[in-house]
Scaffold this motif. Structure first.
Motif, PDB file in Angstrom:
ATOM      1  N   SER A   6       0.844  -1.187   0.000  1.00 33.99           N
ATOM      2  CA  SER A   6       0.000   0.000   0.000  1.00 33.99           C
ATOM      3  C   SER A   6       0.883   1.242   0.000  1.00 33.99           C
ATOM      4  O   SER A   6       1.593   1.514   0.968  1.00 33.99           O
ATOM      5  N   MET A  20     -11.133   1.021  -8.431  1.00 26.57           N
ATOM      6  CA  MET A  20     -10.903   2.346  -7.867  1.00 26.57           C
ATOM      7  C   MET A  20     -12.047   2.755  -6.963  1.00 26.57           C
ATOM      8  O   MET A  20     -13.221   2.561  -7.297  1.00 26.57           O
ATOM      9  N   VAL A  59      -4.731  -4.411  -8.784  1.00 24.82           N
ATOM     10  CA  VAL A  59      -4.338  -3.024  -8.533  1.00 24.82           C
ATOM     11  C   VAL A  59      -5.585  -2.237  -8.136  1.00 24.82           C
ATOM     12  O   VAL A  59      -6.610  -2.323  -8.809  1.00 24.82           O
ATOM     13  N   ILE A  60      -5.499  -1.504  -7.027  1.00 30.38           N
ATOM     14  CA  ILE A  60      -6.620  -0.680  -6.572  1.00 30.38           C
ATOM     15  C   ILE A  60      -6.104   0.711  -6.215  1.00 30.38           C
ATOM     16  O   ILE A  60      -5.088   0.837  -5.535  1.00 30.38           O
ATOM     17  N   PHE A  61      -6.823   1.739  -6.681  1.00 31.57           N
ATOM     18  CA  PHE A  61      -6.498   3.117  -6.333  1.00 31.57           C
ATOM     19  C   PHE A  61      -7.595   3.681  -5.435  1.00 31.57           C
ATOM     20  O   PHE A  61      -8.784   3.408  -5.629  1.00 31.57           O
ATOM     21  N   PHE A  62      -7.173   4.490  -4.459  1.00 35.26           N
ATOM     22  CA  PHE A  62      -8.102   5.122  -3.533  1.00 35.26           C
ATOM     23  C   PHE A  62      -7.873   6.630  -3.577  1.00 35.26           C
ATOM     24  O   PHE A  62      -6.782   7.101  -3.262  1.00 35.26           O
ATOM     25  N   ILE A 111      -9.914  -1.069   4.104  1.00 38.76           N
ATOM     26  CA  ILE A 111      -8.875  -0.969   3.081  1.00 38.76           C
ATOM     27  C   ILE A 111      -7.648  -1.783   3.486  1.00 38.76           C
ATOM     28  O   ILE A 111      -7.102  -2.566   2.695  1.00 38.76           O
ATOM     29  N   VAL A 129      -6.363  -5.112   1.403  1.00 39.38           N
ATOM     30  CA  VAL A 129      -5.018  -5.155   0.819  1.00 39.38           C
ATOM     31  C   VAL A 129      -4.274  -6.395   1.311  1.00 39.38           C
ATOM     32  O   VAL A 129      -3.620  -7.105   0.544  1.00 39.38           O
ATOM     33  N   ALA A 172      -3.192  -7.066  -3.149  1.00 38.68           N
ATOM     34  CA  ALA A 172      -3.306  -6.073  -4.212  1.00 38.68           C
ATOM     35  C   ALA A 172      -2.235  -4.995  -4.047  1.00 38.68           C
ATOM     36  O   ALA A 172      -1.792  -4.686  -2.942  1.00 38.68           O
ATOM     37  N   THR A 173      -1.834  -4.436  -5.171  1.00 39.55           N
ATOM     38  CA  THR A 173      -0.953  -3.274  -5.183  1.00 39.55           C
ATOM     39  C   THR A 173      -1.845  -2.042  -5.160  1.00 39.55           C
ATOM     40  O   THR A 173      -2.732  -1.909  -6.001  1.00 39.55           O
ATOM     41  N   THR A 174      -1.660  -1.155  -4.183  1.00 46.25           N
ATOM     42  CA  THR A 174      -2.576  -0.032  -4.062  1.00 46.25           C
ATOM     43  C   THR A 174      -1.852   1.306  -4.014  1.00 46.25           C
ATOM     44  O   THR A 174      -0.723   1.407  -3.538  1.00 46.25           O
ATOM     45  N   THR A 202      -2.914   5.295  -2.841  1.00 46.96           N
ATOM     46  CA  THR A 202      -3.888   6.176  -2.209  1.00 46.96           C
ATOM     47  C   THR A 202      -3.354   7.590  -2.211  1.00 46.96           C
ATOM     48  O   THR A 202      -2.175   7.816  -1.919  1.00 46.96           O
TER      49      THR A 202
END
Length: 234
Positions: free
Chosen positions: A29, A76, A151-154, A173, A177, A182-184, A186
């Motif tokens: 993260s 996202m 992959v997740i974006f916040f 969150i 993760v 997941a690669t995140t 934020t």
């Protein structure tokens, strides 16, 4: 997983990104902090392919980033949840799934993801306007993880939430993760979020990464811009 090398971007003659170098490690993260106007949103949009850098390279798994392929394995959580007002919650969560599988299966997955973020099944057929801000945010998180992306974006995940709900979102969150590897990425102003979810922190200042390290290292960091940001609570 994702590496940005010497990314530059200028709008109307005004430099926004001035040589950003940043790596988002697999399964970690990464949280980017910085004052308003520092380029955080432009940085995120550059990775998504919504903004084309003037120069520099972005790689995904050691190859030039292909926006279309990248977005197929991407989720996202938007700052304002960004739910579709006219669709029931379960269809918001299953928006991408409905293009890939029969409706009953997509609904079943949506209900599973809603349960994962603490929303009961009776929420599924309600419209977004009937939910509180915190419930909408959780529904947005359920949509972000609906396809089990790598992959997740916040984007400012706790903005507008009361402290109790903000802690709930941060915990969700962090747990997601850890569970999904997941690669995140934020972007946030909330230092509680930073300490709750970050494996690594990057301070973006005047279009460059000014400081980079772990949340624990921030406490003893001597960088004056970092300390000013932490002290101001920007």
């Amino acid at each position: 997983m994702i590496t940005l090398t010497d990314i530059h971007k200028t709008f109307d003659g005004k430099p926004i990104l001035r040589g950003v170098n940043l790596t988002l490690p697999q399964g970690q993260s990464t949280v980017v902090i910085g004052a308003s106007g520092s380029g955080k949103s432009v940085l995120m949009r550059s990775i998504l392919g919504l903004v084309t850098p003037d120069s520099g390279t972005i790689t995904h798994q050691d190859a030039p980033l292909n926006p279309q392929a990248f977005l197929n394995d991407f989720g996202m959580l938007f700052q304002g949840a960004a739910l579709f007002d006219s669709l029931p919650i379960w269809q918001n969560v299953a928006f991408r799934l409905l293009r890939q599988m029969p409706k009953p299966r997509a609904r079943a997955i949506a209900l599973q993801k809603l349960a994962r973020v603490g929303l009961d099944a009776d929420v599924a057929d309600r419209l977004p306007a009937t939910l509180s801000g915190g419930m909408q945010k959780r529904a947005g998180l359920a949509r972000a993880i609906a396809t089990d992306p790598s992959v997740i974006f916040f984007d400012e995940p706790t903005t507008g939430l009361d402290p109790i709900m903000a802690r709930t979102i941060n915990t969700l969150i962090r747990d997601i993760v850890s569970e999904t590897n997941a690669t995140t990425l934020t972007i946030t102003h909330d230092m509680t979020t930073v300490h709750s979810i970050a494996d690594q922190v990057a301070l973006l200042d005047k279009g460059k990464i000014r400081w980079h390290g772990t949340p624990a290292q921030m406490a003893t960091a001597t960088d004056d811009k970092l300390q000013a940001f932490l002290f101001s609570g920007s």
